[in-house]
Design an enzyme around this catalytic site. Structure first.
Site, PDB file in Angstrom:
ATOM      1  N   ARG A  71     -64.446 -46.141 -30.279  1.00 49.68           N
ATOM      2  CA  ARG A  71     -64.153 -46.611 -28.929  1.00 49.68           C
ATOM      3  C   ARG A  71     -65.417 -46.985 -28.171  1.00 49.68           C
ATOM      4  NH1 ARG A  71     -64.501 -44.149 -24.837  1.00 49.68           N
ATOM      5  NH2 ARG A  71     -62.647 -45.105 -23.935  1.00 49.68           N
ATOM      6  N   LYS A 112     -77.339 -39.880 -30.276  1.00 55.47           N
ATOM      7  CA  LYS A 112     -76.269 -40.851 -30.583  1.00 55.47           C
ATOM      8  C   LYS A 112     -75.847 -41.567 -29.312  1.00 55.47           C
ATOM      9  CE  LYS A 112     -71.892 -39.261 -30.863  1.00 55.47           C
ATOM     10  NZ  LYS A 112     -70.894 -39.921 -30.019  1.00 55.47           N
ATOM     11  N   ASN A 113     -75.675 -40.800 -28.220  1.00 51.23           N
ATOM     12  CA  ASN A 113     -75.107 -41.374 -27.004  1.00 51.23           C
ATOM     13  C   ASN A 113     -76.112 -42.137 -26.156  1.00 51.23           C
ATOM     14  OD1 ASN A 113     -72.735 -40.355 -27.895  1.00 51.23           O
ATOM     15  ND2 ASN A 113     -72.609 -38.676 -26.419  1.00 51.23           N
ATOM     16  N   ARG A 116     -58.776 -41.522 -22.800  1.00 51.23           N
ATOM     17  CA  ARG A 116     -59.977 -42.380 -22.811  1.00 51.23           C
ATOM     18  C   ARG A 116     -59.705 -43.746 -22.174  1.00 51.23           C
ATOM     19  NH1 ARG A 116     -63.448 -39.983 -26.561  1.00 51.23           N
ATOM     20  NH2 ARG A 116     -65.101 -40.910 -25.347  1.00 51.23           N
ATOM     21  N   ILE A 139     -63.091 -32.589 -17.917  1.00 51.73           N
ATOM     22  CA  ILE A 139     -63.388 -33.983 -18.238  1.00 51.73           C
ATOM     23  C   ILE A 139     -62.323 -34.607 -19.134  1.00 51.73           C
ATOM     24  CG2 ILE A 139     -65.088 -35.581 -19.224  1.00 51.73           C
ATOM     25  CD1 ILE A 139     -66.148 -34.138 -16.764  1.00 51.73           C
ATOM     26  N   ARG A 166     -69.725 -38.186 -37.583  1.00 50.26           N
ATOM     27  CA  ARG A 166     -69.875 -39.215 -36.528  1.00 50.26           C
ATOM     28  C   ARG A 166     -71.074 -38.906 -35.644  1.00 50.26           C
ATOM     29  NH1 ARG A 166     -65.457 -39.456 -32.714  1.00 50.26           N
ATOM     30  NH2 ARG A 166     -66.889 -40.981 -31.843  1.00 50.26           N
ATOM     31  N   ILE A 171     -60.039 -47.169 -19.799  1.00 47.05           N
ATOM     32  CA  ILE A 171     -61.207 -48.042 -19.567  1.00 47.05           C
ATOM     33  C   ILE A 171     -61.063 -48.814 -18.261  1.00 47.05           C
ATOM     34  CG2 ILE A 171     -61.736 -48.283 -22.038  1.00 47.05           C
ATOM     35  CD1 ILE A 171     -60.435 -51.096 -21.889  1.00 47.05           C
ATOM     36  N   ASP A 172     -60.192 -48.349 -17.372  1.00 48.96           N
ATOM     37  CA  ASP A 172     -59.952 -49.081 -16.115  1.00 48.96           C
ATOM     38  C   ASP A 172     -61.215 -49.224 -15.270  1.00 48.96           C
ATOM     39  OD1 ASP A 172     -59.069 -46.525 -13.864  1.00 48.96           O
ATOM     40  OD2 ASP A 172     -59.558 -46.211 -15.958  1.00 48.96           O
ATOM     41  N   LEU A 173     -62.078 -48.233 -15.287  1.00 48.47           N
ATOM     42  CA  LEU A 173     -63.308 -48.315 -14.474  1.00 48.47           C
ATOM     43  C   LEU A 173     -64.275 -49.354 -15.044  1.00 48.47           C
ATOM     44  CD1 LEU A 173     -63.862 -44.499 -13.814  1.00 48.47           C
ATOM     45  CD2 LEU A 173     -62.849 -46.195 -12.269  1.00 48.47           C
ATOM     46  N   ASP A 228     -69.366 -31.826 -23.898  1.00 48.92           N
ATOM     47  CA  ASP A 228     -69.687 -31.965 -25.331  1.00 48.92           C
ATOM     48  C   ASP A 228     -70.217 -30.679 -25.947  1.00 48.92           C
ATOM     49  OD1 ASP A 228     -70.863 -35.432 -25.220  1.00 48.92           O
ATOM     50  OD2 ASP A 228     -68.883 -34.524 -25.052  1.00 48.92           O
ATOM     51  N   CYS A 241     -58.077 -40.856 -28.275  1.00 51.11           N
ATOM     52  CA  CYS A 241     -58.532 -40.131 -29.477  1.00 51.11           C
ATOM     53  C   CYS A 241     -58.061 -38.692 -29.315  1.00 51.11           C
ATOM     54  CB  CYS A 241     -60.049 -40.213 -29.595  1.00 51.11           C
ATOM     55  SG  CYS A 241     -60.885 -39.361 -28.259  1.00 51.11           S
TER      56      CYS A 241
HETATM   57  C1  EPZ Z   1     -69.358 -40.464 -22.989  1.00 54.32           C
HETATM   58  O1  EPZ Z   1     -68.029 -40.887 -23.241  1.00 54.32           O
HETATM   59  C2  EPZ Z   1     -69.825 -39.820 -24.283  1.00 54.32           C
HETATM   60  N1  EPZ Z   1     -69.805 -40.800 -25.367  1.00 54.32           N
HETATM   61  C3  EPZ Z   1     -68.909 -38.645 -24.629  1.00 54.32           C
HETATM   62  O2  EPZ Z   1     -69.437 -38.018 -25.794  1.00 54.32           O
HETATM   63  C4  EPZ Z   1     -68.943 -37.649 -23.470  1.00 54.32           C
HETATM   64  O3  EPZ Z   1     -68.053 -36.584 -23.750  1.00 54.32           O
HETATM   65  C5  EPZ Z   1     -68.521 -38.344 -22.167  1.00 54.32           C
HETATM   66  O4  EPZ Z   1     -69.387 -39.482 -21.936  1.00 54.32           O
HETATM   67  C6  EPZ Z   1     -68.608 -37.429 -20.964  1.00 54.32           C
HETATM   68  O5  EPZ Z   1     -69.893 -36.933 -20.835  1.00 54.32           O
HETATM   69  C7  EPZ Z   1     -70.815 -41.699 -25.463  1.00 54.32           C
HETATM   70  O6  EPZ Z   1     -71.713 -41.739 -24.641  1.00 54.32           O
HETATM   71  C8  EPZ Z   1     -70.753 -42.635 -26.635  1.00 54.32           C
HETATM   72  P1  EPZ Z   1     -66.546 -41.086 -19.554  1.00 54.32           P
HETATM   73  P2  EPZ Z   1     -67.294 -41.870 -22.183  1.00 54.32           P
HETATM   74  O7  EPZ Z   1     -66.299 -42.532 -19.349  1.00 54.32           O
HETATM   75  O8  EPZ Z   1     -68.244 -42.842 -21.630  1.00 54.32           O
HETATM   76  C9  EPZ Z   1     -62.175 -40.995 -17.743  1.00 54.32           C
HETATM   77  C10 EPZ Z   1     -69.360 -37.089 -27.930  1.00 54.32           C
HETATM   78  O9  EPZ Z   1     -68.839 -36.030 -28.329  1.00 54.32           O
HETATM   79  N2  EPZ Z   1     -62.337 -42.448 -17.601  1.00 54.32           N
HETATM   80  O10 EPZ Z   1     -67.560 -40.391 -18.733  1.00 54.32           O
HETATM   81  O11 EPZ Z   1     -66.052 -42.381 -22.820  1.00 54.32           O
HETATM   82  C11 EPZ Z   1     -61.959 -40.603 -19.205  1.00 54.32           C
HETATM   83  O12 EPZ Z   1     -60.588 -40.731 -19.536  1.00 54.32           O
HETATM   84  C12 EPZ Z   1     -68.620 -37.997 -26.987  1.00 54.32           C
HETATM   85  O13 EPZ Z   1     -70.528 -37.464 -28.249  1.00 54.32           O
HETATM   86  C13 EPZ Z   1     -61.388 -43.169 -16.888  1.00 54.32           C
HETATM   87  O14 EPZ Z   1     -60.426 -42.611 -16.364  1.00 54.32           O
HETATM   88  O15 EPZ Z   1     -66.890 -40.806 -21.073  1.00 54.32           O
HETATM   89  C14 EPZ Z   1     -62.445 -39.190 -19.271  1.00 54.32           C
HETATM   90  O16 EPZ Z   1     -61.408 -38.329 -18.884  1.00 54.32           O
HETATM   91  C15 EPZ Z   1     -67.192 -37.531 -26.717  1.00 54.32           C
HETATM   92  N3  EPZ Z   1     -61.516 -44.524 -16.802  1.00 54.32           N
HETATM   93  C16 EPZ Z   1     -63.553 -39.148 -18.213  1.00 54.32           C
HETATM   94  O17 EPZ Z   1     -63.392 -40.321 -17.402  1.00 54.32           O
HETATM   95  C17 EPZ Z   1     -62.572 -45.187 -17.375  1.00 54.32           C
HETATM   96  O18 EPZ Z   1     -62.653 -46.429 -17.244  1.00 54.32           O
HETATM   97  C18 EPZ Z   1     -64.949 -39.158 -18.798  1.00 54.32           C
HETATM   98  O19 EPZ Z   1     -65.108 -40.360 -19.463  1.00 54.32           O
HETATM   99  C19 EPZ Z   1     -63.524 -44.436 -18.093  1.00 54.32           C
HETATM  100  C20 EPZ Z   1     -63.392 -43.066 -18.201  1.00 54.32           C
END
Ligand code: EPZ
Length: 426
Positions: free
Chosen positions: A92, A22-23, A121, A327, A397, A123-125, A305, A116
């Protein structure tokens, strides 16, 4: 809302073929917006998240069909880069569309995806990475408009190795002018898969899988056919279910190298694991041993995950284990539901102290999010008696008909749909 009814206590046994990731599929489907024409993506599982992504692409003007794990996309008639708020809120991960649509149209409008069950979650980065490439961003309440006449390569450092931000920036940089480097990039296998897909279409990217990714901008891309990698989290979920039910299971179409940390942990609990190419064999007949401490961290460390799933095995272990989640701040919601089944787990801030018990007991429990729901299914399979898992849409999902997948391994699990008021027997 559908429910799953599980009769526990029966060891899983047999052979299963793992679905596509999926990811990996979600960012790759988004990346298709970078190219004009027909693209075929194979090994795309039938999941709610994939349905939402395809509905968004149709809303933007694409033709999208999904038959037998294959997605056929035609982006020639793509005419909009405004993602409807209602669809944004459904998933998202639609944030992945920002980079490709900005690169293709020079503008994109999205809405704050919101948090969620598992966390804020942010998105600042994502936004700061796109700004570094020359995008201007206007925020008006939850609405975010992004403009860029021409994206230009830049040196970008991520404060945290965010998977989504790494992927969004990669996709935006592909058609930018000049060279982009992303340092402290996430290293997940799904990012390597995205690089392979983009390079197949003519992009020039190196470094995915390491903490530094370099993208040399190109003029345009050419459509291609592609097959996404197997889903390492679904693979790990089935491996833990085999261990928790003390079964013997063979998994086909896997990438064992994507699961090194889980294989190491399972072996430390006493589970036998054999790896041969893309085949993993999992077996045990004894009670698992506890693990002093497991810490979730970015790949290749133990994946967040799989945290809720492995916690079920530890809840049945002989001894005390500590699980630390680094995380997501809200990823222990399965603990209260497991307690209803007899688990002895105490949460202390970002750590869970898991005191193993000899057995779990069936109960009615509620899935709060995707992986917590999968963990409750594993607990139901291992427990004595009947378990009813509610709010199954969370599980749908990320797992393609989980009851059929596990049913092929002998699980006594049926889906009950109150709408049709009957049991759906595979
Ligand atoms: C991806 O989510 C995966 N989803 C998630 O899988 C997975 O848990 C996560 O990576 C971590 O491995 C998909 O790939 C669709 P992140 P993502 O950006 O990209 C913080 C599942 O169960 N952050 O690495 O959203 C955020 O708040 C899902 O399949 C910022 O602060 O994860 C979190 O605490 C759940 N600012 C941490 O980083 C940002 O701009 C990890 O987020 C972005 C993220």
């Amino acid at each position: 809302m559908d429910k799953l009814v599980i009769e526990g206590g029966k060891p899983l046994s047999g052979t299963i073929v793992i679905q596509g990731a999926k990811n990996a599929a979600l960012p790759i489907l988004a990346a298709c917006m970078l190219v004009e024409g027909k693209v075929t993506i194979d090994q795309v599982p039938k999941l709610l998240d994939i349905d939402v992504m395809l509905n968004i692409l149709r809303e933007l003007g694409c033709r999208a069909e999904h038959e037998d794990q294959t997605v056929l996309l035609d982006t020639s008639s793509l005419h909009s880069s405004h993602i409807p708020e209602a669809l944004m809120r459904q998933m998202r991960s639609s944030i992945f569309l920002m980079g490709p649509l900005l690169a293709r149209f020079g503008e994109v409008t999205i809405y704050q995806p919101g948090g969620c069950a598992i966390g804020e979650r942010k998105i600042d980065l994502h936004l700061s990475g796109l700004q570094a490439l020359g995008a201007e961003i206007e925020e008006d309440g939850s609405r975010i408009a992004c403009y860029a006449k021409k994206l230009r390569g830049a040196e970008i450092h991520l404060d945290f190795p965010s998977v989504g931000a790494t992927e969004n920036i990669m996709m935006a940089a592909v058609l930018a002018e000049g060279l982009t480097t992303i340092s402290n990039a996430a290293r997940e296998p799904e990012i390597q898969d995205l690089q392979h897909f983009l390079n197949r279409m003519g992009a020039k990217i190196i470094g995915a899988g390491t903490d530094t990714i370099t993208v040399e901008g190109v003029e345009r891309l050419t459509p291609c056919n592609y097959q996404v990698i197997p889903d390492r989290i679904v693979t790990g979920t089935v491996m833990v279910a085999a261990a928790a039910t003390r079964g013997q299971v063979t998994l086909l179409n896997t990438c064992p190298s994507h699961l090194t940390s889980l294989i190491h942990v399972l072996r430390r609990t006493g589970v036998q694991i054999a790896v041969d190419g893309d085949i993993i064999k999992v077996g045990t007949a004894s009670r698992p041993k506890s693990i002093d401490r497991i810490v979730t961290s970015p790949y290749p460390a133990f994946p967040t995950d799989l945290q809720s799933q492995i916690m079920v095995l530890l809840a049945l272990a002989d001894g005390v284990s500590i699980m630390k989640e680094t995380i997501f701040e809200g990823r222990f919601k399965h603990v209260d539901e497991l307690a209803r089944m007899g688990a002895d787990i105490r949460v202390d801030l970002s750590s869970a102290i898991v005191r193993g018990v000899s057995r779990l007991y069936g109960a009615t429990v509620e899935a709060t999010d995707l992986r917590a729901g999968a963990a409750l299914v594993i607990a139901g399979l291992a427990a004595q008696g009947k378990t009813v898992v509610e709010q199954v849409h969370h599980i749908d999902r990320g797992y393609d008909r989980i009851e059929e997948m596990l049913g092929r391994l002998g699980a006594r699990i049926t889906r009950f749909s109150p709408i049709t008021n009957n049991t759906i027997v595979p």
